[in-house]
Write an enzyme that holds these catalytic residues in place. Structure first.
Site, PDB file in Angstrom:
ATOM      1  N   TYR A   1      37.000   0.228  41.865  1.00  0.00           N
ATOM      2  CA  TYR A   1      38.139  -0.476  41.271  1.00  0.00           C
ATOM      3  C   TYR A   1      37.972  -0.586  39.762  1.00  0.00           C
ATOM      4  CZ  TYR A   1      35.544  -4.809  40.410  1.00  0.00           C
ATOM      5  OH  TYR A   1      34.662  -5.734  39.921  1.00  0.00           O
TER       6      TYR A   1
ATOM      7  N   LYS B   1      31.196   0.691  39.822  1.00  0.00           N
ATOM      8  CA  LYS B   1      32.110  -0.456  39.940  1.00  0.00           C
ATOM      9  C   LYS B   1      32.735  -0.427  41.336  1.00  0.00           C
ATOM     10  CE  LYS B   1      35.537  -3.006  37.200  1.00  0.00           C
ATOM     11  NZ  LYS B   1      34.864  -4.295  37.040  1.00  0.00           N
TER      12      LYS B   1
ATOM     13  N   GLU C   1      22.594  -8.606  33.839  1.00  0.00           N
ATOM     14  CA  GLU C   1      23.954  -8.912  33.383  1.00  0.00           C
ATOM     15  C   GLU C   1      24.351 -10.236  34.006  1.00  0.00           C
ATOM     16  OE1 GLU C   1      26.952  -6.102  34.739  1.00  0.00           O
ATOM     17  OE2 GLU C   1      25.986  -5.856  36.684  1.00  0.00           O
TER      18      GLU C   1
ATOM     19  N   LEU D   1      26.571  -2.937  35.098  1.00  0.00           N
ATOM     20  CA  LEU D   1      27.791  -2.159  34.931  1.00  0.00           C
ATOM     21  C   LEU D   1      27.914  -1.734  33.463  1.00  0.00           C
ATOM     22  CD1 LEU D   1      30.383  -1.452  36.661  1.00  0.00           C
ATOM     23  CD2 LEU D   1      31.494  -3.203  35.285  1.00  0.00           C
TER      24      LEU D   1
END
Ligand SMILES: Cc1ncc(COP(=O)(O)O)c(C=O)c1O
Length: 289
Positions: free
Chosen positions: A36, A153, A186, A210
């Protein structure tokens, strides 16, 4: 844009959200087998569109989903959603799952068609580079217990959802994550930057995080400007706790200043001067991507 009048895109057609239906045998539903993207649009202007679509294509290549759509095809869908849902500030969500099979079997089926879904949702005004107006974020930290392919992702977001919920339960806005070596990766839905002695530092790209589009654009903008020194390198959590400033970045947040980590002030506990400069540069240049 009332949600029940929202016009969405599903498998080649636009329709009200109430009419959008997919099979329960869709592998997106059964396995989280999909990719996505979320692209921000401010008053009809898309930010970083080509970069987002490239990342989605990289994700599809990584998991072997074949779909014949060009950047322009995606742009047409985006423009149409913007026209049909109002030209305010919108997040455009794009989702490609591997599609529906007749049986539930882990291996990728050869002959099914991908399910393509897109819709628009309202997002807040773009962040203004003003220390007195910007939302101040509080975060918690915990060990990153997601999978080892965080560069994809994927719609399989349960690991991220569980980490976000940890912060939510603790009454903060986000959860920042570190690996088994106590190194920053992250956050559950953002990339992370620290500032120390006016140097802007973020972890390097690998399978632990990511490749955020905001991260990419911010690094590019800061390097081109040249005022601030920028580093991509491993960051220990000790450095995070001793940082002068801490930021989380994402397409819907731009550069969000964090003033509290695990109940303790970050730096002097106030939004920093380097944030002000970075967000000013980012706001001035983000529409060039
Ligand atoms: C896990 C994770 N990291 C980082 C980001 C930031 O990426 P971007 O700047 O492309 O929105 C996101 C955005 O949703 C995310 O889910």
């Amino acid at each position: 844009m009332a949600d029940n009048h929202n016009i969405v895109f599903l498998n080649g057609q636009f329709m009200p959200i109430s009419e959008a239906k997919i099979s329960p045998m869709d592998r997106g539903f059964l396995f989280g087998d999909g990719i996505y993207e979320v692209v921000p649009s401010y008053k009809g202007k898309l930010v970083g569109f080509g970069l987002h679509i490239q990342r989605m294509q990289d994700g599809m290549n990584a998991i072997g989903i074949k779909l014949n759509k060009s950047v322009d095809d995606w742009r047409d869908i985006a423009q149409s959603l913007i026209e049909q849902n109002g030209k305010g500030n919108l997040g455009l969500y794009f989702h490609v799952s591997r599609g529906a099979d007749i049986k539930r079997f882990h291996a990728y089926p050869d002959d099914i068609e991908a399910t393509v879904f897109a819709y628009a949702f309202e997002i807040p005004e773009a962040t203004v580079a003003d220390k007195t107006l910007v939302k101040q974020f509080k975060v918690a930290s915990t060990q990153d217990l997601r999978w080892k392919r965080c560069q994809i992702k994927s719609t399989s977001l349960l690991g991220n959802v569980m980490h976000f919920q940890q912060g939510h339960d603790a009454g903060v806005h986000e959860t920042i994550l570190y690996n088994q070596h106590n190194e920053l990766t992250e956050a559950s839905a953002c990339n992370v930057f620290i500032v120390k002695n006016e140097v802007v530092i973020t972890p390097p790209l690998d399978n632990q995080l990511l490749p955020g589009i905001t991260r990419h654009m911010l690094l590019d903008i800061l390097r081109k400007d040249g005022t601030l020194q920028v580093e991509e390198r491993v960051i220990s959590m000790n450095e995070v706790r001793a940082a002068d400033e801490l930021w989380i970045t994402s397409s819907s947040k731009d550069i969000a200043p964090v003033v509290e980590l695990d109940g303790k002030p970050v730096g002097n506990g106030k939004v920093g001067d380097i944030w002000q400069l970075a967000q000013t540069l980012y706001s001035a240049n983000k529409h060039n991507y």
